[in-house]
Design a protein around this motif. Sequence first.
Motif, PDB file in Angstrom:
ATOM      1  N   SER A   1      54.383 -17.206-130.890  1.00  0.00           N
ATOM      2  CA  SER A   1      53.109 -17.450-130.207  1.00  0.00           C
ATOM      3  C   SER A   1      53.014 -18.902-129.748  1.00  0.00           C
ATOM      4  CB  SER A   1      51.931 -17.146-131.134  1.00  0.00           C
ATOM      5  OG  SER A   1      51.902 -15.807-131.479  1.00  0.00           O
TER       6      SER A   1
ATOM      7  N   PHE B   1      49.918   0.237-124.839  1.00  0.00           N
ATOM      8  CA  PHE B   1      50.461  -1.113-124.655  1.00  0.00           C
ATOM      9  C   PHE B   1      50.576  -1.435-123.167  1.00  0.00           C
ATOM     10  CE2 PHE B   1      53.844  -4.183-124.063  1.00  0.00           C
ATOM     11  CZ  PHE B   1      53.536  -5.139-125.023  1.00  0.00           C
TER      12      PHE B   1
ATOM     13  N   SER C   1      60.292  -6.374-125.609  1.00  0.00           N
ATOM     14  CA  SER C   1      60.504  -6.242-127.050  1.00  0.00           C
ATOM     15  C   SER C   1      59.246  -5.710-127.735  1.00  0.00           C
ATOM     16  CB  SER C   1      60.899  -7.601-127.628  1.00  0.00           C
ATOM     17  OG  SER C   1      60.855  -7.589-129.018  1.00  0.00           O
ATOM     18  N   ASP C   2      58.091  -6.255-127.367  1.00  0.00           N
ATOM     19  CA  ASP C   2      56.821  -5.785-127.936  1.00  0.00           C
ATOM     20  C   ASP C   2      56.554  -4.331-127.557  1.00  0.00           C
ATOM     21  OD1 ASP C   2      56.469  -8.284-129.036  1.00  0.00           O
ATOM     22  OD2 ASP C   2      55.000  -8.931-127.534  1.00  0.00           O
TER      23      ASP C   2
ATOM     24  N   ARG D   1      58.664  -2.026-129.690  1.00  0.00           N
ATOM     25  CA  ARG D   1      58.178  -1.963-131.077  1.00  0.00           C
ATOM     26  C   ARG D   1      56.795  -1.331-131.200  1.00  0.00           C
ATOM     27  NH1 ARG D   1      57.627  -7.314-133.019  1.00  0.00           N
ATOM     28  NH2 ARG D   1      57.996  -8.107-130.958  1.00  0.00           N
ATOM     29  N   SER D   2      56.128  -1.143-130.067  1.00  0.00           N
ATOM     30  CA  SER D   2      54.767  -0.622-130.071  1.00  0.00           C
ATOM     31  C   SER D   2      54.718   0.836-130.522  1.00  0.00           C
ATOM     32  CB  SER D   2      54.181  -0.750-128.664  1.00  0.00           C
ATOM     33  OG  SER D   2      52.930  -0.134-128.588  1.00  0.00           O
TER      34      SER D   2
ATOM     35  N   GLN E   1      60.170 -10.817-124.018  1.00  0.00           N
ATOM     36  CA  GLN E   1      59.229 -10.711-125.132  1.00  0.00           C
ATOM     37  C   GLN E   1      58.315  -9.503-124.953  1.00  0.00           C
ATOM     38  OE1 GLN E   1      59.004 -12.387-128.044  1.00  0.00           O
ATOM     39  NE2 GLN E   1      57.379 -10.972-128.593  1.00  0.00           N
TER      40      GLN E   1
ATOM     41  N   HIS F   1      48.834  -4.393-121.118  1.00  0.00           N
ATOM     42  CA  HIS F   1      49.690  -5.523-120.745  1.00  0.00           C
ATOM     43  C   HIS F   1      50.324  -5.421-119.358  1.00  0.00           C
ATOM     44  CE1 HIS F   1      49.428  -7.388-124.669  1.00  0.00           C
ATOM     45  NE2 HIS F   1      49.550  -6.189-125.204  1.00  0.00           N
TER      46      HIS F   1
END
Length: 102
Positions: free
Chosen positions: A16, A74, A63-64, A67-68, A60, A78
């Motif tokens: 972050s 998501f 990747s998120d 993993r969501s 990033q 996003h």
Amino acid sequence: MMKKIDGVKHELNPMSLVALVLSFVSLALVTSLFFIPRDDRVYSLFITIDTLICLVFWLQLTSDLLRSQNKKAFLKTHWPDYLASIPIIEPLRFIVWCRYSG
């Protein structure tokens, strides 16, 4: 360190902080492009650095997404971030940056 604000968990982690620093660097680069002639070597350097920063953000986000638990939710949340990761769309990046900084 995890903190709850208005019932939402806010986690401060190294990624972050890196994202925050890269956002400010990218914003400074994109802003300075307005004042540098396009045929200047510095302009090309700034575009290259900004493109690399966008690649980091895109990786990033991907990747998120992977993993969501709920990928559809998501992406609903996003999608502007994905658009802002395209290096050529500077005005959209200002909007996304304002969304998160406000």
